[in-house]
Design a protein around this motif. Structure first.
Motif, PDB file in Angstrom:
ATOM      1  N   CYS A 177       0.872  -1.169   0.000  1.00  0.00           N
ATOM      2  CA  CYS A 177       0.000   0.000   0.000  1.00  0.00           C
ATOM      3  C   CYS A 177       0.912   1.223   0.000  1.00  0.00           C
ATOM      4  O   CYS A 177       1.689   1.405   0.931  1.00  0.00           O
ATOM      5  CB  CYS A 177      -0.880  -0.008   1.251  1.00  0.00           C
ATOM      6  N   THR A 224       0.215   4.317   0.243  1.00  0.00           N
ATOM      7  CA  THR A 224      -0.096   5.437   1.130  1.00  0.00           C
ATOM      8  C   THR A 224       0.202   5.040   2.584  1.00  0.00           C
ATOM      9  O   THR A 224      -0.049   5.812   3.496  1.00  0.00           O
ATOM     10  CB  THR A 224      -1.579   5.868   1.012  1.00  0.00           C
ATOM     11  N   CYS A 226      -4.404  -2.053  -3.657  1.00  0.00           N
ATOM     12  CA  CYS A 226      -4.894  -1.692  -2.320  1.00  0.00           C
ATOM     13  C   CYS A 226      -6.070  -0.706  -2.412  1.00  0.00           C
ATOM     14  O   CYS A 226      -5.997   0.294  -3.120  1.00  0.00           O
ATOM     15  CB  CYS A 226      -3.762  -1.065  -1.503  1.00  0.00           C
ATOM     16  N   CYS A 260      -7.549   0.305   0.667  1.00  0.00           N
ATOM     17  CA  CYS A 260      -7.755   0.558   2.090  1.00  0.00           C
ATOM     18  C   CYS A 260      -8.333   1.972   2.265  1.00  0.00           C
ATOM     19  O   CYS A 260      -8.364   2.754   1.313  1.00  0.00           O
ATOM     20  CB  CYS A 260      -6.443   0.414   2.857  1.00  0.00           C
ATOM     21  N   CYS A 276      -6.023   4.743   1.147  1.00  0.00           N
ATOM     22  CA  CYS A 276      -5.937   4.906  -0.314  1.00  0.00           C
ATOM     23  C   CYS A 276      -7.209   5.561  -0.856  1.00  0.00           C
ATOM     24  O   CYS A 276      -7.143   6.396  -1.768  1.00  0.00           O
ATOM     25  CB  CYS A 276      -5.685   3.557  -1.000  1.00  0.00           C
TER      26      CYS A 276
HETATM   27 ZN   LIG Z   1      -3.823   1.390   0.786  1.00  0.00          ZN
END
Ligand SMILES: [Zn+2]
Length: 631
Positions: free
Chosen positions: A110, A112, A144, A146, A149
């Protein structure tokens, strides 16, 4: 006295130099994942396995992976392995796979997440301190979604967000840190086979190939019945596409052993990569190369001296000490196929094909180009509009270029030809394409059960096509499909504009239905699209043609039975030679149909060569230049 040769050897072979050069035309590499790298640290584990691989396939180079799935190989192990391989004349390079957990739906980093960013930077710095060349395997993308993100994405599309995110990560987390530790390090990004979808996951073909020192190509297509829909021809065309993105910078092709239902399929992927003139081929991976040869690997069509001759592949190998060892693993299939291609690869010139423009980050008619390669249309995918080409092919993806209609118009005004697919026609409706010809892609479909002017087809053949509507006498129908009730619908339409021609090519709703078109119908289409080619094939589907700029060409059949086909050559080529057998063939001049309705331009006045291609086999030909006639 006994010590003397050992001392001499130590001075004579500095550890930083590797010999390589087992093949004349390419380099063969093996990739070792961090899982195996860690086990290799135990030389008692490594030695017999390496011996088994390297006696079956000559290996020039090995990639030693330092990271995958948050596992890192320690410095001592990597140092020991570098010495082990260099002592055996094998070049070494590093590899990094940027995954959190490959087994969890390819869980990527990920970008970020500060911890992931820090981890990648550390792994890159560590690896750059160990190797002068590093390749990033397949996973330098992100899937990703999440919350972090989602927040960082804001109002951008996922595609735009991820393209920007990975571009930044390439610069800040890979290139800068690596060059800071080792300014001379060569950084290579290896791309997987799913190029049509790259932008959505952040693989940036526009900026990354310029940032990295080299790129590398996943040419594995495995089993086309899989959910990736990858046709065999893609193993060739993707390499050429990436080479066109970074000319001279596409380091090689890469295949694994997955999806190879027969051993022929594995070998096919290797030689298709080399037909594309890949300078290196990487065999993924050290573990997979230990996969045992099984009786089921011998395809039903074996025993006919096909290109991949299973029984010859299984012949015992004579060792340096004179003993003979029977092949045991898939490594021998690789060795056998690679040695065979090395025998003629040097004769092939630069690959050429029908220029087809696919703008960066575009998508549409998913992987259509590789289906077209399966019906004998050599494809040359390019990322910039090829305005110099006398005839170009544009699929739906070309609609991503906002100026595409103006570019098409310019080609036609210059007296050139442009073939657009029905998918592109649909995408360009209302964008000015109707200013060239009022041809419309309707929402209606037709079920095709035959073809105009052809013998009846198998009763179970039903091909669904979009109905394309044109204005009679403004445009001409060159090839037609017929319904149950003998209604014809256009498969290829020609419309004049200034001195140029626009062609609209109706693509079946299921692209692979193209393979069911009769040979004569495919030939009509090829005669138009490949009118400028010195060689064409007149064959059913599942037969591919590879053309080179020095008069050589390869015909490969993916059919499970022998195919009797015709080669159609420019009339100046009165003789051709089979490069592998040395056999010379004499052509038969054929006037045939030319220029008129139905058969397309370029159909007549060709030199014809009837040849047979065995199941899953290829033949390599060169045109023979005849000495000038003495008076
Ligand atoms: Zn992420």
């Amino acid at each position: 006295m006994k010590r003397f040769p050992i001392i001499l050897l130590l001075f004579a072979v500095p550890v930083s130099i590797c010999a390589a050069g087992n093949y004349r035309n390419f380099t063969v590499s093996v990739y070792a994942r961090v899982y195996e790298v860690r086990r290799m640290g135990d030389l008692n584990w490594l030695e017999p396995r390496w011996e088994e691989i390297s006696r079956q396939v000559k290996v020039d180079k090995i990639y030693l992976e330092t990271h995958r799935d948050m596992i890192v190989a320690d410095r001592e192990t990597v140092g020991k392995l570098k010495r082990f391989f260099q002592d055996r004349g094998v070049c070494v390079a590093g590899g990094i796979t940027v995954t959190v957990n490959e087994m969890n739906r390819f869980q990527t980093f990920c970008y970020t997440n500060p911890e992931h960013r820090k981890k990648l930077k550390e792994v890159v710095e560590y690896t750059a301190g160990l190797f002068d060349e590093i390749i990033l395997d397949d996973f330098f993308f992100t899937n990703c979604k999440c919350e972090s993100c989602i927040r960082a994405k804001g109002s951008r599309s996922w595609t735009r967000f991820r393209l920007d995110l990975l571009d930044e990560a390439a610069r800040e987390l890979v290139i800068k840190p690596a060059k800071a530790v080792n300014p001379g390090v060569k950084l290579v990004i290896k791309y997987p086979n799913w190029y049509e979808h790259f932008q959505g996951l952040g693989f940036n073909l526009e900026t990354e190939p310029k940032l990295f020192d080299g790129i590398y190509t996943g040419t594995e297509t495995r089993d086309r019945t899989g959910d990736q829909h990858l046709q065999e021809y893609l193993g060739y065309s993707i390499f050429r596409y990436f080479e066109n993105i970074k000319p001279g910078g596409n380091g090689g092709g890469w295949i694994d052993t997955g999806g190879a239902r027969t051993m022929d399929r594995y070998a096919e992927q290797l030689w298709l990569t080399l037909f594309a003139k890949a300078p290196e081929i990487t065999l993924f991976d050290f573990a997979q190369l230990q996969r045992q040869i099984r009786p089921a690997d011998r395809a039903p069509w074996q025993g006919q001296q096909t290109s991949f001759d299973f029984d010859r592949m299984m012949e015992p190998l004579i060792q340096a000490d004179g003993t003979a060892v029977k092949p045991t693993t898939i490594a021998r299939a690789a060795g056998y196929a690679l040695e065979q291609v090395d025998g003629f690869a040097g004769k092939l010139g630069k690959p050429v094909g029908l220029k087809s423009y696919k703008p960066y980050h575009s998508t549409g008619e998913d992987f259509l180009h590789s289906y077209l390669g399966m019906i004998g249309i050599p494809i040359d995918l390019v990322p910039e509009f090829p305005d110099e080409a006398p005839l170009i092919l544009l699929a739906e993806s070309a609609a991503y270029d906002g100026a595409i209609v103006a570019k098409i118009k310019k080609q036609l005004l210059d007296g050139k030809s442009v073939v657009i697919t029905s998918g592109l026609l649909r995408a360009l409706q209302g964008r000015g394409i109707e200013d060239i010809a009022e041809i419309r892609a309707t929402d209606r479909k037709a079920v095709i059960k035959g073809f105009r002017g052809q013998n009846p087809l198998p009763p179970d053949l039903h091909i669904l096509i979009p109905q394309i509507q044109y204005l009679t006498n403004d445009a001409w129908e060159l090839v037609s499909g017929m319904t149950q009730n003998d209604l014809g619908y256009p498969l290829l339409i020609q419309a004049g504009y200034a001195k140029g021609f626009l062609y609209v090519w109706t693509i079946p709703e299921n692209f692979s239905d193209l393979y069911s078109f009769p040979a004569r119908v495919l030939t009509q289409i090829r005669n138009v699209l490949l009118r400028d080619f010195f060689v064409r094939v007149e064959s059913p589907g599942d037969v591919s043609l590879f053309v080179y700029d020095n008069g050589t060409f390869i015909v490969e059949s993916f059919l499970p039975e022998a195919a009797d086909i015709q080669l159609s050559l420019d009339p100046k080529h009165g003789k051709i030679r089979d490069v592998i057998t040395g056999e010379e063939l004499t052509g038969q001049a054929e006037k045939g149909f030319g220029g008129g309705f139905g058969f397309g331009m370029g159909g007549g006045n060709r030199m014809k060569y009837p040849v047979q291609i065995k199941p899953h086999s290829y033949r390599v030909f060169e045109t023979v230049t005849l000495p000038p006639k003495t008076v």
